[in-house]
Design a protein around this motif. Structure first.
Motif, short mmCIF file in Angstrom:
data_model
loop_
_atom_site.label_atom_id
_atom_site.label_comp_id
_atom_site.label_asym_id
_atom_site.label_seq_id
_atom_site.Cartn_x
_atom_site.Cartn_y
_atom_site.Cartn_z
N GLN A 125 -23.29 43.27 -45.95
CA GLN A 125 -24.15 42.09 -45.76
C GLN A 125 -24.93 42.24 -44.47
OE1 GLN A 125 -22.56 38.22 -46.96
NE2 GLN A 125 -20.62 39.24 -47.45
N ILE A 126 -26.21 41.89 -44.54
CA ILE A 126 -27.08 41.86 -43.37
C ILE A 126 -27.57 40.44 -43.22
CG2 ILE A 126 -29.22 42.73 -42.35
CD1 ILE A 126 -28.82 45.28 -44.04
N VAL A 127 -27.28 39.84 -42.08
CA VAL A 127 -27.56 38.41 -41.87
C VAL A 127 -28.35 38.22 -40.57
CG1 VAL A 127 -26.57 36.10 -41.62
CG2 VAL A 127 -25.43 37.80 -43.08
N GLY A 128 -29.54 37.66 -40.69
CA GLY A 128 -30.32 37.31 -39.52
C GLY A 128 -29.98 35.90 -39.08
N LEU A 129 -29.66 35.74 -37.80
CA LEU A 129 -29.33 34.43 -37.24
C LEU A 129 -30.53 33.90 -36.46
CD1 LEU A 129 -25.74 35.20 -35.86
CD2 LEU A 129 -26.40 34.44 -38.16
N ASN A 130 -31.01 32.73 -36.86
CA ASN A 130 -32.21 32.18 -36.24
C ASN A 130 -31.99 31.76 -34.78
OD1 ASN A 130 -33.33 32.49 -38.75
ND2 ASN A 130 -33.50 30.31 -39.22
N LYS A 131 -30.82 31.19 -34.49
CA LYS A 131 -30.62 30.56 -33.19
C LYS A 131 -29.43 31.10 -32.39
CE LYS A 131 -32.59 26.11 -34.64
NZ LYS A 131 -32.33 24.65 -34.79
N ILE A 132 -28.58 31.89 -33.01
CA ILE A 132 -27.34 32.30 -32.38
C ILE A 132 -27.40 33.74 -31.91
CG2 ILE A 132 -24.86 32.66 -32.74
CD1 ILE A 132 -24.89 30.36 -34.71
N ASP A 133 -26.97 33.97 -30.68
CA ASP A 133 -26.79 35.32 -30.16
C ASP A 133 -25.39 35.78 -30.56
OD1 ASP A 133 -26.45 37.65 -28.80
OD2 ASP A 133 -26.73 36.81 -26.80
N ALA A 134 -25.31 36.66 -31.54
CA ALA A 134 -24.02 37.08 -32.09
C ALA A 134 -23.18 37.84 -31.07
CB ALA A 134 -24.23 37.95 -33.33
N TYR A 135 -23.80 38.37 -30.02
CA TYR A 135 -23.08 39.16 -29.02
C TYR A 135 -22.56 38.30 -27.87
CZ TYR A 135 -24.96 43.34 -31.29
OH TYR A 135 -25.26 44.31 -32.20
N ARG A 136 -22.89 37.02 -27.90
CA ARG A 136 -22.61 36.15 -26.78
C ARG A 136 -21.13 36.10 -26.40
NH1 ARG A 136 -24.44 29.77 -26.44
NH2 ARG A 136 -23.20 29.20 -24.63
N ASN A 137 -20.27 36.05 -27.40
CA ASN A 137 -18.84 35.89 -27.15
C ASN A 137 -18.04 37.18 -27.29
OD1 ASN A 137 -19.02 33.05 -26.63
ND2 ASN A 137 -19.20 32.72 -28.85
N ILE A 138 -18.75 38.32 -27.37
CA ILE A 138 -18.04 39.60 -27.53
C ILE A 138 -18.03 40.33 -26.19
CG2 ILE A 138 -17.98 41.81 -28.73
CD1 ILE A 138 -19.55 40.51 -30.99
N PRO A 139 -16.87 40.46 -25.56
CA PRO A 139 -16.82 41.18 -24.29
C PRO A 139 -17.06 42.67 -24.50
CG PRO A 139 -14.61 40.64 -25.04
CD PRO A 139 -15.55 39.96 -25.99
N LYS A 140 -17.76 43.29 -23.57
CA LYS A 140 -18.04 44.73 -23.69
C LYS A 140 -16.75 45.53 -23.72
CE LYS A 140 -22.68 44.83 -21.73
NZ LYS A 140 -23.57 45.39 -20.68
N GLU A 141 -15.68 44.96 -23.14
CA GLU A 141 -14.39 45.66 -23.12
C GLU A 141 -13.83 45.88 -24.52
OE1 GLU A 141 -15.08 43.77 -19.22
OE2 GLU A 141 -15.17 43.06 -21.29
N SER A 142 -14.28 45.10 -25.51
CA SER A 142 -13.76 45.27 -26.87
C SER A 142 -14.22 46.58 -27.49
CB SER A 142 -14.17 44.10 -27.76
OG SER A 142 -15.54 44.15 -28.07
N PHE A 143 -15.21 47.23 -26.86
CA PHE A 143 -15.69 48.52 -27.35
C PHE A 143 -15.12 49.68 -26.56
CE2 PHE A 143 -19.19 45.45 -28.19
CZ PHE A 143 -19.08 45.43 -29.58
N THR A 144 -14.26 49.38 -25.59
CA THR A 144 -13.69 50.43 -24.76
C THR A 144 -12.23 50.68 -25.13
OG1 THR A 144 -12.96 48.91 -23.02
CG2 THR A 144 -15.20 49.78 -22.85
#
Length: 261
Positions: A125-144
């Motif tokens: 699924q590919i979903v465009g969000l008009n108003k929400i920053d999907a990365y806002r609540n994802i800490p960069k540490e979750s990718f480390t």
């Protein structure tokens, strides 16, 4: 919390959605390809189309049907087919991002009864969000995390700070032109999740895609029942160091075997 930080869901639309993830004898709309509408792009048996059941406000919901084969999956495709699926889906994701119509654009895949999906037929699924920053609540540490595979412009780790808990595998691609090697790595990790990770008892996974700086990340998440610690208190659980090392070694061995053939 501001309402603009939440996705507004329409249950009256969701109640009309078809389902055959649990009730496997129900009809599959993705198998009835002659009835599909709002098709954006086609390539052989891969189709990108607008989601018929748009359950979320302020979004642009689309689906990438990966194959005509109802019981297919990343874990069962040939190398050639899997690479073609990834190339097609990544291209559709990038096109949606490049349109600059949305605050953020998500791409993800559900597989199995605990994944949150409703249809068995393989799709992303590919979903465009008009108003929400999907990365806002994802800490960069979750990718480390400790890197246990590093070759061909790829790094693979187990997250030290998983978003929801326990084990999250990050497949990190530095060179965006190397979609084939990226597809191969994700396929190997997904196979490990279903066949080896929990002694073959894991039946579900999620696959999430992210742009992180100049890299593309695929996060492969084995799925079980959601932990009450996370549901009630947003406290993710993690495996102990011994188990993380064991998982890393098992998967590194499989990656070396599969990727270096």
């Amino acid at each position: 919390m501001s309402r603009d930080c939440q996705l507004v869901f329409h249950p009256q639309i969701a109640s009309k959605k078809p389902e055959n993830m649990v009730h496997t004898n129900n009809d599959c709309p993705f198998c009835q390809r002659e009835l599909l509408t709002d098709i954006i792009e086609e390539e052989q048996d891969r189709i990108w189309l607008v989601n018929k059941y748009r359950t979320l406000e302020e979004t642009y919901q689309t689906v990438v049907i990966e194959t005509a084969e109802h019981n297919g999956d990343i874990t069962t495709y040939t190398d050639v087919q899997n690479r073609a699926v990834f190339k097609f889906a990544l291209k559709a994701w990038e096109k949606t991002i490049d349109s600059e119509k949305f605050k953020s654009v998500l791409m993800y895949k559900n597989f199995g009864p605990y994944s949150g999906g409703s249809l068995r037929h393989p799709h992303m699924q590919i979903v465009g969000l008009n108003k929400i920053d999907a990365y806002r609540n994802i800490p960069k540490e979750s990718f480390t995390g400790k890197v246990f595979y590093k070759r061909h412009g790829l790094k693979i780790n187990i997250s030290d700070y998983p978003i929801a808990g326990f084990t999250e595998f990050n497949v990190i691609l530095s060179n965006s032109d190397s979609s084939e090697i990226f597809a191969d790595a994700v396929q190997t990790v997904a196979k490990y999740v279903l066949n080896d990770y929990f002694n073959g008892k894991c039946t579900s996974y999620n696959l999430f895609f992210y742009h992180v700086e100049d890299r593309i990340v695929a996060k492969v998440v084995p799925r079980f029942m959601v932990s009450p610690y996370f549901v009630g208190f947003k406290i993710p659980q993690v495996n102990d160091c011994k188990r993380i090392s064991q998982i890393g070694k098992e998967l590194a061995d499989k990656l070396l075997f599969e990727m270096e053939r």
